[in-house]
Design a protein around this motif. Structure first.
Motif: not given
Length: 268
Positions: A29-35
């Motif tokens: 999500l954006g630059d953030a890792l979700v999985l």
């Protein structure tokens, strides 16, 4: 007794179906890792044609929370084969979840499956995140591992008409064969009667062919778009790049002088 594979696949449609993938799968999500998972599966909920990805909960970096959004009633019939229903409502048993990534909450973007064969797996909304297989971004929903596309040059003489008006005429098209869908003829732009077509605002995404733009034929047919084209996205689809295909369901097609019947599909 011989078995026709396409009929067997259709018979399985009411069931929850899955197939493991060997590809490393990540969502952001954006630059953030979700999985981040190397144990992902391609998942089809009952009566759904298009798949989503599911991964073990242990491979989810984001926080999974109870879903605050209201429940929804499952659809009564399967979604069209190239335009998915939204991720929810769900047709499998399980628990809708929200996904918290940092300070952002994405309601209804995950679904914990109740099926014992997929215990611990969580499915995710394709549209809610950016997806990567290995280091390559994914466009649209996951690719069906049991589907393929073949593109072949053709010298058949193909004419496309609507209400008796010729929209395209060529003896040098490119034919695209895609699973259980009707074959499509892709015309060079020089073989299109552009005076009868206008751009349509519709845009769709295909994980195999790219982003499609559409054209309508004002004053002809029922007003719906009748043709589309894909731009440069996948190198393997270079043969159809910027060529024009028609909804055979909405126009009349002649091949070598023989009128073809209009196929019955979701787009009819």
């Amino acid at each position: 007794m011989a078995v026709r594979i396409s009929q067997e696949l259709k018979r399985l449609l009411p069931q929850l179906r899955y197939e493991p993938t060997a590809k490393r799968l990540r969502a952001k999500l954006g630059d953030a890792l979700v999985l981040d998972s190397q144990r992902a599966v391609v998942l089809w909920e009952p009566d759904r044609y298009l798949p989503v990805h599911a991964v073990p909960a242990d491979d989810v970096v984001a926080r999974l929370e109870p879903d605050p959004s209201p429940g929804a009633v499952p659809p009564e019939r399967p979604g069209p084969p190239s335009s998915p229903f939204p991720f929810a409502p769900h047709t499998a048993d399980g628990e809708p979840l929200a996904v918290r990534v940092g300070g952002t909450l994405v309601p209804g973007a995950a679904f914990r499956l109740a099926d014992p064969d997929l215990a611990g797996y969580v499915a995710f909304d394709t549209e809610a995140f950016s997806w990567f297989e290995e280091e390559e971004p994914i466009l649209g929903h996951p690719r069906d591992p049991f589907s393929r596309i073949d593109v072949r040059a053709s010298k058949a003489h193909v004419r496309v008409l609507l209400d008796g008006v010729v929209l395209a005429d060529s003896a040098s098209t490119v034919r695209l064969f895609e699973g259980r869908l009707p074959p499509r003829s892709y015309f060079h732009p020089d073989d299109i009667r552009w005076e009868h077509l206008v751009p349509d605002p519709l845009r769709t995404v295909c994980p195999y062919k790219g982003v499609a733009k559409y054209w309508a034929a004002p004053g002809l047919g029922d007003g719906r778009p009748v043709a589309w084209s894909y731009g440069p996205y996948f190198p393997e689809m270079l043969q159809i790049q910027d060529r024009i295909a028609f909804f055979d369901e909405r126009v009349d097609v002649e091949v070598d002088g023989v009128v073809q019947g209009r196929p019955r599909t979701t787009w009819s």
